[in-house]
Write a protein that holds these residues in place. Structure first.
Motif, mmCIF file in Angstrom:
data_model
loop_
_atom_site.group_PDB
_atom_site.id
_atom_site.type_symbol
_atom_site.label_atom_id
_atom_site.label_comp_id
_atom_site.label_asym_id
_atom_site.label_seq_id
_atom_site.Cartn_x
_atom_site.Cartn_y
_atom_site.Cartn_z
ATOM 1 N N PHE A 6 0.843 -1.188 0.000
ATOM 2 C CA PHE A 6 0.000 0.000 0.000
ATOM 3 C C PHE A 6 0.878 1.238 0.000
ATOM 4 O O PHE A 6 1.965 1.236 0.578
ATOM 5 C CB PHE A 6 -0.877 0.027 1.258
ATOM 6 C CG PHE A 6 -1.728 -1.186 1.431
ATOM 7 C CD1 PHE A 6 -3.015 -1.223 0.938
ATOM 8 C CD2 PHE A 6 -1.239 -2.302 2.105
ATOM 9 C CE1 PHE A 6 -3.801 -2.357 1.093
ATOM 10 C CE2 PHE A 6 -2.018 -3.437 2.275
ATOM 11 C CZ PHE A 6 -3.301 -3.462 1.772
ATOM 12 N N THR A 7 0.383 2.314 -0.612
ATOM 13 C CA THR A 7 1.082 3.592 -0.632
ATOM 14 C C THR A 7 0.185 4.645 -0.002
ATOM 15 O O THR A 7 -1.015 4.690 -0.282
ATOM 16 C CB THR A 7 1.448 3.988 -2.074
ATOM 17 O OG1 THR A 7 2.244 2.949 -2.645
ATOM 18 C CG2 THR A 7 2.235 5.277 -2.110
ATOM 19 N N TYR A 8 0.774 5.478 0.844
ATOM 20 C CA TYR A 8 0.027 6.513 1.549
ATOM 21 C C TYR A 8 0.766 7.840 1.412
ATOM 22 O O TYR A 8 1.958 7.918 1.680
ATOM 23 C CB TYR A 8 -0.092 6.133 3.034
ATOM 24 C CG TYR A 8 -0.839 7.126 3.883
ATOM 25 C CD1 TYR A 8 -2.232 7.134 3.917
ATOM 26 C CD2 TYR A 8 -0.156 8.040 4.675
ATOM 27 C CE1 TYR A 8 -2.919 8.026 4.718
ATOM 28 C CE2 TYR A 8 -0.842 8.947 5.478
ATOM 29 C CZ TYR A 8 -2.221 8.938 5.486
ATOM 30 O OH TYR A 8 -2.903 9.827 6.271
ATOM 31 N N ARG A 9 0.056 8.878 0.970
ATOM 32 C CA ARG A 9 0.640 10.223 0.857
ATOM 33 C C ARG A 9 0.451 10.927 2.201
ATOM 34 O O ARG A 9 -0.671 11.087 2.668
ATOM 35 C CB ARG A 9 -0.027 11.011 -0.271
ATOM 36 C CG ARG A 9 0.640 12.353 -0.497
ATOM 37 C CD ARG A 9 0.374 12.923 -1.866
ATOM 38 N NE ARG A 9 0.792 12.076 -2.965
ATOM 39 C CZ ARG A 9 2.024 11.939 -3.438
ATOM 40 N NH1 ARG A 9 3.013 12.582 -2.847
ATOM 41 N NH2 ARG A 9 2.280 11.182 -4.476
ATOM 42 N N THR A 10 1.564 11.303 2.820
ATOM 43 C CA THR A 10 1.515 11.912 4.149
ATOM 44 C C THR A 10 1.047 13.356 4.091
ATOM 45 O O THR A 10 1.086 13.992 3.031
ATOM 46 C CB THR A 10 2.898 11.854 4.824
ATOM 47 O OG1 THR A 10 3.817 12.596 4.023
ATOM 48 C CG2 THR A 10 3.377 10.427 4.993
ATOM 49 N N GLN A 75 1.778 9.497 11.089
ATOM 50 C CA GLN A 75 1.293 9.314 9.721
ATOM 51 C C GLN A 75 1.309 7.840 9.320
ATOM 52 O O GLN A 75 0.414 7.375 8.614
ATOM 53 C CB GLN A 75 2.115 10.156 8.740
ATOM 54 C CG GLN A 75 1.853 11.647 8.842
ATOM 55 C CD GLN A 75 0.444 11.997 8.409
ATOM 56 O OE1 GLN A 75 0.049 11.782 7.268
ATOM 57 N NE2 GLN A 75 -0.343 12.538 9.342
ATOM 58 N N LYS A 78 -1.833 6.502 10.660
ATOM 59 C CA LYS A 78 -2.974 6.899 9.838
ATOM 60 C C LYS A 78 -3.042 6.034 8.578
ATOM 61 O O LYS A 78 -4.127 5.625 8.147
ATOM 62 C CB LYS A 78 -2.907 8.386 9.497
ATOM 63 C CG LYS A 78 -3.123 9.269 10.727
ATOM 64 C CD LYS A 78 -3.183 10.721 10.373
ATOM 65 C CE LYS A 78 -3.302 11.616 11.577
ATOM 66 N NZ LYS A 78 -4.148 11.210 12.653
ATOM 67 N N ALA A 79 -1.900 5.731 7.996
ATOM 68 C CA ALA A 79 -1.858 4.857 6.825
ATOM 69 C C ALA A 79 -2.363 3.453 7.188
ATOM 70 O O ALA A 79 -3.169 2.867 6.459
ATOM 71 C CB ALA A 79 -0.433 4.776 6.276
ATOM 72 N N GLN A 82 -6.062 3.437 7.612
ATOM 73 C CA GLN A 82 -6.722 3.469 6.300
ATOM 74 C C GLN A 82 -6.715 2.079 5.675
ATOM 75 O O GLN A 82 -7.720 1.640 5.125
ATOM 76 C CB GLN A 82 -6.032 4.469 5.380
ATOM 77 C CG GLN A 82 -6.676 4.575 4.020
ATOM 78 C CD GLN A 82 -6.015 5.632 3.154
ATOM 79 O OE1 GLN A 82 -5.554 6.652 3.633
ATOM 80 N NE2 GLN A 82 -5.954 5.367 1.872
ATOM 81 N N ILE A 83 -5.603 1.391 5.772
ATOM 82 C CA ILE A 83 -5.488 0.023 5.228
ATOM 83 C C ILE A 83 -6.512 -0.882 5.913
ATOM 84 O O ILE A 83 -7.186 -1.673 5.249
ATOM 85 C CB ILE A 83 -4.054 -0.532 5.412
ATOM 86 C CG1 ILE A 83 -3.093 0.216 4.486
ATOM 87 C CG2 ILE A 83 -4.012 -2.024 5.166
ATOM 88 C CD1 ILE A 83 -1.619 -0.025 4.806
#
Length: 86
Positions: A6-10, A75, A78-79, A82-83
């Protein structure tokens, strides 16, 4: 469950992006940060390897960086949240 990445934009941190890879059993097997304090973020990545997302969230959620309302560890949480919600 198969291995997933997974990719998360901080938001609000020096790092810009977090890539998280989860093993088939749901544990974290790799975390990579783009930007930020390289040594510290390598340390965080190494420490969370093998942990469950819930354990990381419990330990690192709410950490602040100086006067900022968030931090790279926060962060990451938070990622992971979200996952979990996907």
């Amino acid at each position: 469950m198969e291995n997933k990445t997974f990719t998360y934009r901080t938001q609000g941190t020096c790092s810009q992006l977090i890539t998280i890879s989860l093993a088939a059993d749901g544990t974290i097997y790799d975390v990579r940060f783009l930007g930020g304090c390289n040594g510290n973020l390598q340390g965080i990545s190494s420490l969370v390897r093998g942990m469950t997302p819930d354990s990381v969230i419990e330990r690192l959620s709410g950490i602040k960086c100086g006067s900022k309302p968030t931090s790279c560890p926060d962060q990451l949480c938070k990622a992971l949240q979200q996952i979990k919600s996907e």
